[in-house]
Design a protein around this motif. Structure first.
Motif, mmCIF file in Angstrom:
data_model
loop_
_atom_site.group_PDB
_atom_site.id
_atom_site.type_symbol
_atom_site.label_atom_id
_atom_site.label_comp_id
_atom_site.label_asym_id
_atom_site.label_seq_id
_atom_site.Cartn_x
_atom_site.Cartn_y
_atom_site.Cartn_z
ATOM 1 N N VAL A 1 -45.694 -21.769 -76.684
ATOM 2 C CA VAL A 1 -46.186 -21.494 -75.333
ATOM 3 C C VAL A 1 -45.164 -20.599 -74.645
ATOM 4 C CG1 VAL A 1 -46.810 -22.511 -73.113
ATOM 5 C CG2 VAL A 1 -47.440 -23.678 -75.239
ATOM 6 N N VAL A 2 -45.620 -19.434 -74.177
ATOM 7 C CA VAL A 2 -44.726 -18.479 -73.525
ATOM 8 C C VAL A 2 -45.028 -18.333 -72.033
ATOM 9 C CG1 VAL A 2 -44.265 -17.207 -75.647
ATOM 10 C CG2 VAL A 2 -46.192 -16.525 -74.189
ATOM 11 N N GLY A 3 -46.048 -19.008 -71.551
ATOM 12 C CA GLY A 3 -46.404 -18.942 -70.134
ATOM 13 C C GLY A 3 -47.716 -19.664 -69.891
ATOM 14 N N HIS A 4 -48.200 -19.548 -68.681
ATOM 15 C CA HIS A 4 -49.460 -20.194 -68.317
ATOM 16 C C HIS A 4 -50.266 -19.296 -67.392
ATOM 17 C CE1 HIS A 4 -46.883 -23.619 -69.385
ATOM 18 N NE2 HIS A 4 -48.001 -24.119 -69.861
ATOM 19 N N ASP A 5 -51.576 -19.297 -67.579
ATOM 20 C CA ASP A 5 -52.503 -18.691 -66.629
ATOM 21 C C ASP A 5 -53.071 -19.835 -65.809
ATOM 22 O OD1 ASP A 5 -52.284 -16.005 -67.360
ATOM 23 O OD2 ASP A 5 -53.774 -16.218 -68.946
ATOM 24 N N ILE A 6 -52.953 -19.735 -64.491
ATOM 25 C CA ILE A 6 -53.461 -20.775 -63.604
ATOM 26 C C ILE A 6 -54.542 -20.159 -62.734
ATOM 27 C CG2 ILE A 6 -52.879 -22.419 -61.786
ATOM 28 C CD1 ILE A 6 -49.989 -22.381 -62.865
ATOM 29 N N THR A 7 -55.724 -20.760 -62.771
ATOM 30 C CA THR A 7 -56.842 -20.250 -61.987
ATOM 31 C C THR A 7 -57.448 -21.363 -61.147
ATOM 32 O OG1 THR A 7 -58.409 -20.636 -63.795
ATOM 33 C CG2 THR A 7 -57.422 -18.438 -63.659
ATOM 34 N N PHE A 8 -58.050 -20.958 -60.050
ATOM 35 C CA PHE A 8 -58.767 -21.849 -59.161
ATOM 36 C C PHE A 8 -60.150 -21.283 -58.949
ATOM 37 C CE2 PHE A 8 -54.362 -21.855 -57.710
ATOM 38 C CZ PHE A 8 -54.084 -23.200 -57.589
ATOM 39 N N SER A 9 -61.091 -22.134 -58.707
ATOM 40 C CA SER A 9 -62.382 -21.689 -58.206
ATOM 41 C C SER A 9 -62.842 -22.713 -57.187
ATOM 42 C CB SER A 9 -63.411 -21.517 -59.335
ATOM 43 O OG SER A 9 -63.665 -22.750 -59.973
ATOM 44 N N CYS A 10 -63.569 -22.268 -56.218
ATOM 45 C CA CYS A 10 -64.123 -23.183 -55.230
ATOM 46 C C CYS A 10 -65.430 -22.597 -54.735
ATOM 47 C CB CYS A 10 -63.147 -23.462 -54.097
ATOM 48 S SG CYS A 10 -62.433 -22.039 -53.293
ATOM 49 N N SER A 11 -66.230 -23.472 -54.176
ATOM 50 C CA SER A 11 -67.525 -23.039 -53.648
ATOM 51 C C SER A 11 -67.876 -23.925 -52.476
ATOM 52 C CB SER A 11 -68.603 -23.113 -54.734
ATOM 53 O OG SER A 11 -68.705 -24.426 -55.244
ATOM 54 N N GLY A 12 -68.831 -23.466 -51.699
ATOM 55 C CA GLY A 12 -69.232 -24.249 -50.538
ATOM 56 C C GLY A 12 -70.399 -23.644 -49.808
ATOM 57 N N ILE A 13 -70.659 -24.224 -48.663
ATOM 58 C CA ILE A 13 -71.753 -23.803 -47.791
ATOM 59 C C ILE A 13 -71.183 -22.838 -46.762
ATOM 60 C CG2 ILE A 13 -73.443 -24.615 -46.098
ATOM 61 C CD1 ILE A 13 -73.271 -27.360 -47.548
ATOM 62 N N VAL A 14 -71.877 -21.713 -46.544
ATOM 63 C CA VAL A 14 -71.439 -20.754 -45.535
ATOM 64 C C VAL A 14 -71.572 -21.418 -44.169
ATOM 65 C CG1 VAL A 14 -71.892 -18.534 -44.440
ATOM 66 C CG2 VAL A 14 -72.080 -18.752 -46.927
ATOM 67 N N GLU A 15 -70.464 -21.504 -43.457
ATOM 68 C CA GLU A 15 -70.460 -22.084 -42.117
ATOM 69 C C GLU A 15 -70.008 -21.038 -41.112
ATOM 70 O OE1 GLU A 15 -68.184 -25.635 -41.659
ATOM 71 O OE2 GLU A 15 -69.420 -26.774 -43.052
#
Length: 135
Positions: A47-61
């Protein structure tokens, strides 16, 4: 004790995103493979590193302008259009256990969908850049 979903809070630019209904977080190891004579041709991975990702979703307010603690979908859309160094934004991921993860990220995609009889929804994908600190 289980951590309930509403106790996991993602903040970008020190603000929560209004209307969030789902957050996802992923760490993927970046590996390097090698073959040496010493290991008789067997592939070795490190292991030489890490890719870190996020995703989120929701209702348009719709939120009042000048909000200091939340971001509207319009605020996020504006961030998604940034380029260069302005596209790098701080994030904090907090759990009710007290653990936090902080660093910088970039928005890799933003989308909205709206059916004729449904709430308008947004989705956001982010990827970390630079050092991530876990406390």
């Amino acid at each position: 004790m289980a951590v309930l979903g509403y106790n996991v809070i993602l903040k970008i630019n020190n603000k929560t995103i209004a209307g969030t209904t789902q957050d996802d977080f992923n760490i993927t190891a970046t590996t390097k493979e090698s073959i040496t004579k010493a290991n008789q041709g067997a592939v070795q991975s490190s292991v030489v590193g890490h890719d870190i990702t996020f995703s989120c979703s929701g209702i348009v307010e719709v939120t009042a302008s000048g909000q200091t603690t939340t971001m509207s979908a319009d605020d996020v859309l504006e961030l998604a259009m940034k380029t260069g160094s302005q596209a790098i934004i701080p994030f904090t991921l907090t759990r009710d256990t007290g653990s936090t993860m902080t660093g910088n990220c970039v928005i890799t995609s933003y989308g909205e969908s709206a059916g004729s009889e449904d709430n308008a929804n947004w989705s956001l994908n982010l990827k970390t850049t630079g050092t991530v600190t876990i406390n």
